[in-house]
Design an enzyme around this catalytic site. Sequence first.
Site, short mmCIF file in Angstrom:
data_model
loop_
_atom_site.label_atom_id
_atom_site.label_comp_id
_atom_site.label_asym_id
_atom_site.label_seq_id
_atom_site.Cartn_x
_atom_site.Cartn_y
_atom_site.Cartn_z
N CYS A 13 -26.65 -4.96 16.56
CA CYS A 13 -27.94 -4.33 16.88
C CYS A 13 -29.08 -5.20 16.38
O CYS A 13 -30.05 -5.43 17.11
CB CYS A 13 -28.04 -2.94 16.24
SG CYS A 13 -27.28 -1.64 17.23
N ARG A 41 -21.23 -3.89 13.81
CA ARG A 41 -22.08 -3.26 14.83
C ARG A 41 -23.54 -3.27 14.39
O ARG A 41 -24.43 -3.48 15.22
CB ARG A 41 -21.61 -1.82 15.09
CG ARG A 41 -22.27 -1.15 16.27
CD ARG A 41 -21.83 -1.78 17.57
NE ARG A 41 -22.58 -1.28 18.72
CZ ARG A 41 -23.73 -1.79 19.15
NH1 ARG A 41 -24.26 -2.82 18.52
NH2 ARG A 41 -24.33 -1.30 20.21
N CYS A 88 0.85 -1.20 0.00
CA CYS A 88 0.00 0.00 0.00
C CYS A 88 0.87 1.24 0.00
O CYS A 88 0.61 2.21 -0.71
CB CYS A 88 -0.91 0.04 1.22
SG CYS A 88 -1.90 -1.43 1.48
N CYS A 139 -7.99 -1.68 -4.91
CA CYS A 139 -6.53 -1.52 -4.96
C CYS A 139 -5.84 -2.87 -5.03
O CYS A 139 -4.94 -3.09 -5.85
CB CYS A 139 -6.02 -0.77 -3.73
SG CYS A 139 -6.24 1.01 -3.80
N CYS A 152 -33.44 1.53 14.00
CA CYS A 152 -32.31 2.33 14.49
C CYS A 152 -32.83 3.62 15.10
O CYS A 152 -32.35 4.09 16.13
CB CYS A 152 -31.36 2.68 13.35
SG CYS A 152 -30.93 1.33 12.26
N CYS A 170 2.27 3.23 -3.24
CA CYS A 170 1.54 4.36 -3.85
C CYS A 170 1.25 5.45 -2.84
O CYS A 170 1.35 6.64 -3.14
CB CYS A 170 0.20 3.90 -4.42
SG CYS A 170 0.33 2.86 -5.88
N HIS A 171 0.84 5.05 -1.63
CA HIS A 171 0.28 6.02 -0.67
C HIS A 171 1.33 6.61 0.26
O HIS A 171 0.97 7.40 1.14
CB HIS A 171 -0.84 5.37 0.14
CG HIS A 171 -1.99 4.89 -0.71
ND1 HIS A 171 -2.71 5.73 -1.52
CD2 HIS A 171 -2.53 3.65 -0.88
CE1 HIS A 171 -3.66 5.03 -2.15
NE2 HIS A 171 -3.57 3.77 -1.79
N CYS A 227 -33.98 4.05 19.02
CA CYS A 227 -33.00 4.33 20.07
C CYS A 227 -32.25 5.64 19.79
O CYS A 227 -32.08 6.46 20.68
CB CYS A 227 -31.98 3.19 20.17
SG CYS A 227 -32.63 1.76 21.04
N HIS A 228 -31.79 5.83 18.56
CA HIS A 228 -30.81 6.89 18.30
C HIS A 228 -31.43 8.23 17.92
O HIS A 228 -30.73 9.24 17.90
CB HIS A 228 -29.82 6.42 17.24
CG HIS A 228 -29.07 5.18 17.64
ND1 HIS A 228 -28.25 5.16 18.75
CD2 HIS A 228 -29.04 3.93 17.14
CE1 HIS A 228 -27.73 3.94 18.89
NE2 HIS A 228 -28.21 3.18 17.92
#
Lengths: 252, 162
Positions: free
Chosen positions: A213, A209, A66, A105, A168, A69-70, A171-172
Amino acid sequence: MNRLFLLLFIVANASAEQGFMPISGSEYLSEQVRDMQEDEFANPAMPTVDYGRSLFHKVNDEGHRCSGCHGENGNKLKLERIAAYPVYDREQERPITLQNQINICREERMDDFPYVYDCREMVGLETYMKFLARGQIIRVQTDGPMTPFYQAGKQLYHRRFGQMEMSCAHCHDQHRGAWLRGQVLNQGQSNGFPVYRLSTSRVTSLHRRFSECLFSFRAEPFLSGSDEYINLELFVNARGNGLSIETPAIRD
Amino acid sequence: MPNQMLLFVSCLGRIAVIMSVLLGGSSLACAESYIPWQVENHAIPAALGGLKGDPRRGRQIAIDRSKGNCLACHHLPVPEEEFHGTVGPPLEGVGLRLSAGQIRLRIVDEKQVNPMTIMPGFYRDPRYFDRVLDDYEGKTILTAQEVEDIVAYLLTLREVSE
Protein backbone atom coordinates in the site's frame (compact mmCIF):
# COMPACT_ATOMS: atom_id res chain seq x y z
CA MET A 1 -36.77 19.83 3.61
CA ASN A 2 -33.42 19.32 1.94
CA ARG A 3 -31.71 20.57 5.06
CA LEU A 4 -33.60 18.07 7.16
CA PHE A 5 -32.36 15.26 4.93
CA LEU A 6 -28.83 16.58 5.13
CA LEU A 7 -29.06 16.67 8.91
CA LEU A 8 -30.46 13.13 9.03
CA PHE A 9 -27.70 11.99 6.69
CA ILE A 10 -25.01 13.50 8.90
CA VAL A 11 -26.52 12.05 12.10
CA ALA A 12 -26.93 8.61 10.50
CA ASN A 13 -23.33 8.63 9.28
CA ALA A 14 -21.94 9.82 12.60
CA SER A 15 -23.72 7.09 14.53
CA ALA A 16 -22.64 4.51 11.95
CA GLU A 17 -19.03 5.50 12.57
CA GLN A 18 -19.47 5.27 16.33
CA GLY A 19 -20.97 1.78 16.25
CA PHE A 20 -18.36 0.63 13.72
CA MET A 21 -19.35 -2.78 12.36
CA PRO A 22 -16.39 -4.76 11.08
CA ILE A 23 -17.05 -6.47 7.74
CA SER A 24 -14.68 -9.16 6.50
CA GLY A 25 -13.04 -8.65 3.11
CA SER A 26 -14.78 -11.87 2.01
CA GLU A 27 -18.08 -10.00 1.91
CA TYR A 28 -16.69 -7.88 -0.92
CA LEU A 29 -15.65 -10.91 -3.01
CA SER A 30 -17.57 -12.48 -5.84
CA GLU A 31 -19.32 -15.72 -4.91
CA GLN A 32 -16.89 -17.67 -7.10
CA VAL A 33 -13.81 -16.38 -5.30
CA ARG A 34 -15.44 -16.88 -1.89
CA ASP A 35 -16.14 -20.53 -2.77
CA MET A 36 -12.53 -20.93 -3.85
CA GLN A 37 -11.42 -19.53 -0.48
CA GLU A 38 -13.59 -21.99 1.48
CA ASP A 39 -12.54 -25.00 -0.58
CA GLU A 40 -9.30 -26.46 0.76
CA PHE A 41 -8.56 -28.12 -2.57
CA ALA A 42 -9.14 -25.01 -4.69
CA ASN A 43 -7.58 -22.44 -2.35
CA PRO A 44 -4.25 -21.46 -3.97
CA ALA A 45 -2.66 -20.69 -0.57
CA MET A 46 -2.95 -24.28 0.67
CA PRO A 47 0.61 -25.20 -0.42
CA THR A 48 1.80 -22.52 2.01
CA VAL A 49 -0.29 -24.10 4.78
CA ASP A 50 1.25 -27.50 3.96
CA TYR A 51 4.73 -25.99 3.99
CA GLY A 52 4.02 -24.46 7.41
CA ARG A 53 2.69 -27.80 8.67
CA SER A 54 5.89 -29.58 7.61
CA LEU A 55 8.04 -26.93 9.36
CA PHE A 56 5.88 -27.20 12.48
CA HIS A 57 6.65 -30.91 12.76
CA LYS A 58 10.28 -30.79 11.58
CA VAL A 59 12.96 -31.70 14.14
CA ASN A 60 15.83 -29.17 14.21
CA ASP A 61 19.54 -29.89 14.81
CA GLU A 62 19.05 -29.63 18.58
CA GLY A 63 16.27 -32.21 18.50
CA HIS A 64 13.40 -29.75 19.05
CA ARG A 65 10.22 -29.20 17.05
CA CYS A 66 7.15 -26.97 17.48
CA SER A 67 4.89 -29.99 17.78
CA GLY A 68 7.01 -31.19 20.73
CA CYS A 69 5.31 -28.61 22.97
CA HIS A 70 2.22 -27.72 20.93
CA GLY A 71 1.14 -31.26 20.02
CA GLU A 72 0.68 -33.15 16.77
CA ASN A 73 -1.11 -30.86 14.32
CA GLY A 74 -0.97 -28.20 17.04
CA ASN A 75 -3.64 -29.94 19.11
CA LYS A 76 -2.31 -28.37 22.31
CA LEU A 77 -2.29 -24.82 20.89
CA LYS A 78 -4.68 -22.34 22.53
CA LEU A 79 -6.49 -21.32 19.38
CA GLU A 80 -8.27 -18.39 20.99
CA ARG A 81 -4.86 -16.95 21.84
CA ILE A 82 -3.84 -17.06 18.15
CA ALA A 83 -6.86 -14.82 17.53
CA ALA A 84 -5.67 -12.38 20.23
CA TYR A 85 -2.39 -11.29 18.62
CA PRO A 86 -0.64 -8.89 18.96
CA VAL A 87 -0.56 -9.63 22.70
CA TYR A 88 1.20 -7.63 25.40
CA ASP A 89 4.55 -9.10 26.43
CA ARG A 90 5.33 -8.25 30.07
CA GLU A 91 9.05 -8.95 29.74
CA GLN A 92 9.58 -6.74 26.69
CA GLU A 93 6.88 -4.28 27.79
CA ARG A 94 5.47 -4.05 24.28
CA PRO A 95 2.97 -5.82 22.02
CA ILE A 96 4.35 -8.86 20.18
CA THR A 97 2.98 -10.50 17.05
CA LEU A 98 2.63 -14.20 16.33
CA GLN A 99 5.86 -14.02 14.30
CA ASN A 100 7.64 -12.42 17.30
CA GLN A 101 6.37 -15.28 19.48
CA ILE A 102 7.61 -17.89 17.00
CA ASN A 103 11.09 -16.37 17.29
CA ILE A 104 10.89 -16.27 21.09
CA CYS A 105 10.10 -20.01 21.00
CA ARG A 106 12.93 -20.69 18.57
CA GLU A 107 15.53 -18.85 20.64
CA GLU A 108 14.41 -19.79 24.15
CA ARG A 109 12.96 -23.28 23.75
CA MET A 110 14.47 -24.67 20.55
CA ASP A 111 18.07 -23.38 20.83
CA ASP A 112 17.76 -22.13 17.27
CA PHE A 113 18.40 -18.95 15.31
CA PRO A 114 15.53 -16.48 14.96
CA TYR A 115 13.95 -16.20 11.53
CA VAL A 116 14.03 -12.94 9.57
CA TYR A 117 10.62 -11.28 9.87
CA ASP A 118 8.28 -12.22 6.99
CA CYS A 119 10.73 -14.72 5.50
CA ARG A 120 9.27 -17.73 3.68
CA GLU A 121 9.48 -19.99 6.77
CA MET A 122 7.83 -17.40 9.01
CA VAL A 123 4.95 -16.79 6.61
CA GLY A 124 4.54 -20.56 6.23
CA LEU A 125 4.33 -21.14 9.99
CA GLU A 126 2.07 -18.12 10.51
CA THR A 127 -0.28 -19.21 7.72
CA TYR A 128 -0.44 -22.76 9.11
CA MET A 129 -1.11 -21.67 12.69
CA LYS A 130 -3.76 -19.14 11.70
CA PHE A 131 -5.30 -21.79 9.45
CA LEU A 132 -5.60 -24.04 12.53
CA ALA A 133 -7.39 -21.14 14.25
CA ARG A 134 -9.87 -20.65 11.40
CA GLY A 135 -13.25 -19.62 12.81
CA GLN A 136 -11.82 -18.27 16.09
CA ILE A 137 -13.21 -14.87 17.03
CA ILE A 138 -10.65 -12.06 17.00
CA ARG A 139 -10.25 -10.46 20.42
CA VAL A 140 -7.29 -8.08 20.63
CA GLN A 141 -6.62 -6.13 23.81
CA THR A 142 -6.50 -2.35 23.31
CA ASP A 143 -6.67 -1.03 26.88
CA GLY A 144 -4.30 -1.05 29.85
CA PRO A 145 -0.63 -1.27 28.83
CA MET A 146 -1.66 -1.62 25.18
CA THR A 147 -3.16 1.90 25.06
CA PRO A 148 -0.10 3.88 23.88
CA PHE A 149 0.75 1.29 21.20
CA TYR A 150 -2.86 1.17 20.01
CA GLN A 151 -2.96 4.97 19.80
CA ALA A 152 0.34 5.03 17.87
CA GLY A 153 -1.11 2.50 15.41
CA LYS A 154 -4.27 4.55 15.04
CA GLN A 155 -2.18 7.62 14.27
CA LEU A 156 -0.26 5.75 11.55
CA TYR A 157 -3.57 4.57 10.09
CA HIS A 158 -4.65 8.19 9.65
CA ARG A 159 -1.28 9.62 8.52
CA ARG A 160 -0.91 10.84 4.93
CA PHE A 161 2.09 9.19 3.26
CA GLY A 162 4.18 9.71 0.14
CA GLN A 163 3.72 11.75 -2.99
CA MET A 164 0.04 10.72 -3.12
CA GLU A 165 -0.46 11.93 0.46
CA MET A 166 -3.02 9.23 1.22
CA SER A 167 -3.73 7.40 4.47
CA CYS A 168 -5.18 3.94 5.17
CA ALA A 169 -8.36 5.66 6.38
CA HIS A 170 -8.98 7.32 3.02
CA CYS A 171 -9.63 4.06 1.19
CA HIS A 172 -10.81 1.80 4.00
CA ASP A 173 -13.00 4.21 6.00
CA GLN A 174 -14.00 7.13 3.77
CA HIS A 175 -14.46 5.28 0.49
CA ARG A 176 -15.05 1.63 1.31
CA GLY A 177 -17.46 0.05 -1.14
CA ALA A 178 -16.37 2.37 -3.97
CA TRP A 179 -14.56 1.15 -7.06
CA LEU A 180 -10.90 2.07 -7.39
CA ARG A 181 -10.65 1.28 -11.07
CA GLY A 182 -11.35 -2.51 -11.19
CA GLN A 183 -11.05 -3.10 -7.46
CA VAL A 184 -13.69 -2.67 -4.75
CA LEU A 185 -12.33 -0.92 -1.66
CA ASN A 186 -13.02 -3.04 1.42
CA GLN A 187 -12.64 -2.23 5.10
CA GLY A 188 -9.02 -3.32 5.12
CA GLN A 189 -9.65 -6.05 7.69
CA SER A 190 -6.77 -8.37 8.60
CA ASN A 191 -8.74 -11.47 9.64
CA GLY A 192 -7.76 -13.40 6.48
CA PHE A 193 -4.00 -12.75 6.65
CA PRO A 194 -1.67 -14.07 5.38
CA VAL A 195 -3.80 -13.87 2.22
CA TYR A 196 -3.42 -15.08 -1.33
CA ARG A 197 -3.47 -11.96 -3.52
CA LEU A 198 -5.06 -12.43 -6.93
CA SER A 199 -3.34 -9.33 -8.31
CA THR A 200 0.17 -10.58 -7.48
CA SER A 201 -0.50 -14.37 -7.32
CA ARG A 202 1.38 -14.52 -4.02
CA VAL A 203 0.74 -15.38 -0.41
CA THR A 204 1.22 -12.05 1.33
CA SER A 205 1.73 -11.31 5.02
CA LEU A 206 0.08 -8.32 6.67
CA HIS A 207 3.30 -6.30 6.98
CA ARG A 208 4.13 -7.03 3.36
CA ARG A 209 0.66 -5.77 2.43
CA PHE A 210 1.24 -2.56 4.40
CA SER A 211 4.40 -2.05 2.34
CA GLU A 212 2.56 -2.68 -0.93
CA CYS A 213 0.00 0.00 0.00
CA LEU A 214 2.75 2.46 0.93
CA PHE A 215 4.54 1.79 -2.38
CA SER A 216 1.34 2.66 -4.21
CA PHE A 217 1.34 6.01 -2.35
CA ARG A 218 4.91 6.42 -3.61
CA ALA A 219 6.03 6.35 0.02
CA GLU A 220 9.05 4.72 1.64
CA PRO A 221 7.67 1.63 3.43
CA PHE A 222 8.67 0.67 6.98
CA LEU A 223 10.43 -2.66 7.57
CA SER A 224 8.48 -5.85 8.20
CA GLY A 225 8.51 -6.40 11.95
CA SER A 226 9.23 -2.71 12.70
CA ASP A 227 7.60 -1.04 15.72
CA GLU A 228 5.49 1.03 13.32
CA TYR A 229 4.03 -2.02 11.58
CA ILE A 230 3.47 -3.87 14.86
CA ASN A 231 1.52 -0.88 16.21
CA LEU A 232 -0.41 -0.65 12.95
CA GLU A 233 -1.11 -4.40 13.09
CA LEU A 234 -2.41 -3.94 16.64
CA PHE A 235 -4.79 -1.18 15.54
CA VAL A 236 -5.93 -2.97 12.38
CA ASN A 237 -6.43 -6.37 14.09
CA ALA A 238 -8.35 -4.75 16.97
CA ARG A 239 -10.48 -2.89 14.43
CA GLY A 240 -11.66 -6.36 13.38
CA ASN A 241 -12.51 -7.54 16.91
CA GLY A 242 -15.53 -9.81 16.55
CA LEU A 243 -14.66 -11.13 13.08
CA SER A 244 -13.50 -14.70 12.71
CA ILE A 245 -10.14 -15.83 11.33
CA GLU A 246 -10.30 -16.88 7.67
CA THR A 247 -6.65 -17.62 6.93
CA PRO A 248 -5.68 -18.23 4.19
CA ALA A 249 -8.15 -15.83 2.58
CA ILE A 250 -8.17 -14.77 -1.06
CA ARG A 251 -8.16 -11.05 -1.82
CA ASP A 252 -7.64 -8.71 -4.78
CA MET B 1 50.92 5.41 -10.90
CA PRO B 2 48.45 6.91 -8.38
CA ASN B 3 48.23 10.02 -10.58
CA GLN B 4 47.35 7.93 -13.60
CA MET B 5 44.68 6.12 -11.58
CA LEU B 6 43.25 9.46 -10.50
CA LEU B 7 43.17 10.71 -14.07
CA PHE B 8 41.43 7.51 -15.16
CA VAL B 9 38.81 7.82 -12.43
CA SER B 10 38.12 11.48 -13.16
CA CYS B 11 37.79 10.64 -16.88
CA LEU B 12 35.25 7.95 -15.99
CA GLY B 13 33.38 10.46 -13.90
CA ARG B 14 33.21 12.95 -16.76
CA ILE B 15 32.00 10.29 -19.16
CA ALA B 16 29.31 9.32 -16.66
CA VAL B 17 28.14 12.94 -16.40
CA ILE B 18 28.02 13.34 -20.19
CA MET B 19 26.18 10.01 -20.57
CA SER B 20 23.62 10.94 -17.94
CA VAL B 21 22.95 14.28 -19.65
CA LEU B 22 22.57 12.55 -23.03
CA LEU B 23 20.43 9.65 -21.83
CA GLY B 24 18.52 11.34 -19.06
CA GLY B 25 17.40 14.37 -21.07
CA SER B 26 13.74 13.46 -20.71
CA SER B 27 13.93 12.80 -16.98
CA LEU B 28 15.66 16.14 -16.47
CA ALA B 29 12.66 17.79 -18.10
CA CYS B 30 10.41 16.11 -15.51
CA ALA B 31 12.40 17.49 -12.62
CA GLU B 32 11.63 21.08 -13.61
CA SER B 33 11.66 23.53 -10.72
CA TYR B 34 8.42 23.92 -8.83
CA ILE B 35 6.37 26.99 -9.76
CA PRO B 36 4.42 28.42 -6.79
CA TRP B 37 0.75 29.25 -7.37
CA GLN B 38 -1.79 31.59 -5.77
CA VAL B 39 -5.35 30.81 -4.70
CA GLU B 40 -7.84 33.60 -5.34
CA ASN B 41 -11.53 33.27 -4.55
CA HIS B 42 -11.45 29.43 -4.39
CA ALA B 43 -9.63 29.15 -7.72
CA ILE B 44 -6.19 29.46 -9.32
CA PRO B 45 -7.05 31.93 -12.10
CA ALA B 46 -3.55 32.12 -13.63
CA ALA B 47 -2.23 29.24 -15.75
CA LEU B 48 0.83 27.60 -14.13
CA GLY B 49 3.94 29.27 -15.57
CA GLY B 50 1.68 31.04 -18.08
CA LEU B 51 1.60 27.79 -20.10
CA LYS B 52 -1.12 26.92 -22.59
CA GLY B 53 -2.80 23.52 -22.33
CA ASP B 54 -3.58 21.11 -25.14
CA PRO B 55 -6.84 19.16 -24.61
CA ARG B 56 -5.75 16.22 -26.82
CA ARG B 57 -2.62 15.69 -24.76
CA GLY B 58 -4.66 16.25 -21.59
CA ARG B 59 -6.96 13.36 -22.46
CA GLN B 60 -3.96 11.02 -22.80
CA ILE B 61 -2.50 12.18 -19.47
CA ALA B 62 -5.87 11.70 -17.76
CA ILE B 63 -5.93 8.06 -18.94
CA ASP B 64 -2.22 7.30 -18.30
CA ARG B 65 -1.92 5.29 -15.07
CA SER B 66 1.51 6.71 -14.27
CA LYS B 67 0.42 10.34 -14.86
CA GLY B 68 -3.07 11.64 -14.07
CA ASN B 69 -4.66 8.22 -13.62
CA CYS B 70 -8.00 10.07 -13.32
CA LEU B 71 -9.94 6.91 -14.27
CA ALA B 72 -8.82 5.21 -11.05
CA CYS B 73 -11.38 7.31 -9.17
CA HIS B 74 -13.50 9.23 -11.72
CA HIS B 75 -15.83 8.37 -14.56
CA LEU B 76 -14.85 10.12 -17.80
CA PRO B 77 -16.28 10.04 -21.34
CA VAL B 78 -13.51 7.63 -22.40
CA PRO B 79 -15.43 4.61 -23.77
CA GLU B 80 -12.32 2.70 -24.89
CA GLU B 81 -11.17 2.23 -21.27
CA GLU B 82 -12.90 -0.21 -18.91
CA PHE B 83 -13.64 -0.02 -15.17
CA HIS B 84 -13.85 3.68 -14.38
CA GLY B 85 -13.59 4.36 -10.66
CA THR B 86 -16.40 5.60 -8.40
CA VAL B 87 -14.33 7.09 -5.56
CA GLY B 88 -14.72 10.65 -6.89
CA PRO B 89 -17.60 12.31 -8.76
CA PRO B 90 -18.05 11.60 -12.48
CA LEU B 91 -16.44 14.31 -14.57
CA GLU B 92 -18.90 14.42 -17.48
CA GLY B 93 -19.99 18.04 -17.86
CA VAL B 94 -17.35 19.38 -15.47
CA GLY B 95 -16.52 22.07 -18.05
CA LEU B 96 -20.04 23.47 -17.53
CA ARG B 97 -19.97 23.34 -13.75
CA LEU B 98 -16.53 24.78 -13.00
CA SER B 99 -14.32 27.55 -14.39
CA ALA B 100 -10.76 26.92 -15.58
CA GLY B 101 -9.41 28.41 -12.35
CA GLN B 102 -11.67 26.20 -10.19
CA ILE B 103 -10.66 23.08 -12.14
CA ARG B 104 -6.98 24.06 -11.87
CA LEU B 105 -7.21 24.40 -8.07
CA ARG B 106 -8.84 20.99 -7.77
CA ILE B 107 -6.11 19.29 -9.81
CA VAL B 108 -3.25 21.21 -8.23
CA ASP B 109 -4.37 20.69 -4.63
CA GLU B 110 -7.88 19.50 -3.84
CA LYS B 111 -7.02 19.69 -0.12
CA GLN B 112 -7.48 23.49 -0.42
CA VAL B 113 -11.16 22.77 -1.18
CA ASN B 114 -11.65 19.74 1.09
CA PRO B 115 -8.93 19.14 3.70
CA MET B 116 -10.12 15.53 4.25
CA THR B 117 -10.00 14.53 0.58
CA ILE B 118 -8.35 11.35 -0.70
CA MET B 119 -7.43 13.14 -3.95
CA PRO B 120 -3.69 13.70 -4.37
CA GLY B 121 -2.45 17.22 -5.03
CA PHE B 122 -1.02 16.85 -8.52
CA TYR B 123 0.99 20.06 -8.27
CA ARG B 124 1.67 20.47 -4.58
CA ASP B 125 4.84 21.79 -3.03
CA PRO B 126 6.99 18.60 -2.89
CA ARG B 127 8.50 19.72 0.43
CA TYR B 128 5.26 18.71 2.19
CA PHE B 129 5.51 15.00 1.33
CA ASP B 130 5.96 12.55 4.23
CA ARG B 131 8.37 9.60 3.63
CA VAL B 132 8.28 10.05 -0.15
CA LEU B 133 10.20 7.39 -2.15
CA ASP B 134 13.62 8.53 -3.38
CA ASP B 135 12.51 8.39 -7.04
CA TYR B 136 9.85 11.04 -6.39
CA GLU B 137 11.80 13.23 -3.99
CA GLY B 138 11.30 16.92 -4.79
CA LYS B 139 8.95 16.19 -7.67
CA THR B 140 5.31 17.08 -8.27
CA ILE B 141 3.07 14.27 -9.57
CA LEU B 142 2.45 16.15 -12.84
CA THR B 143 4.48 18.88 -14.51
CA ALA B 144 2.98 22.37 -14.88
CA GLN B 145 2.43 21.68 -18.58
CA GLU B 146 0.63 18.40 -17.84
CA VAL B 147 -1.67 20.17 -15.34
CA GLU B 148 -2.55 22.79 -17.96
CA ASP B 149 -3.19 20.04 -20.53
CA ILE B 150 -5.68 18.33 -18.20
CA VAL B 151 -7.37 21.65 -17.37
CA ALA B 152 -7.77 22.28 -21.12
CA TYR B 153 -9.18 18.76 -21.59
CA LEU B 154 -11.66 18.96 -18.71
CA LEU B 155 -12.92 22.33 -19.99
CA THR B 156 -13.99 20.52 -23.18
CA LEU B 157 -16.29 18.19 -21.20
CA ARG B 158 -19.50 20.16 -21.58
CA GLU B 159 -22.01 17.36 -21.99
CA VAL B 160 -23.74 15.53 -19.16
CA SER B 161 -24.48 11.91 -20.05
CA GLU B 162 -27.84 10.38 -19.14
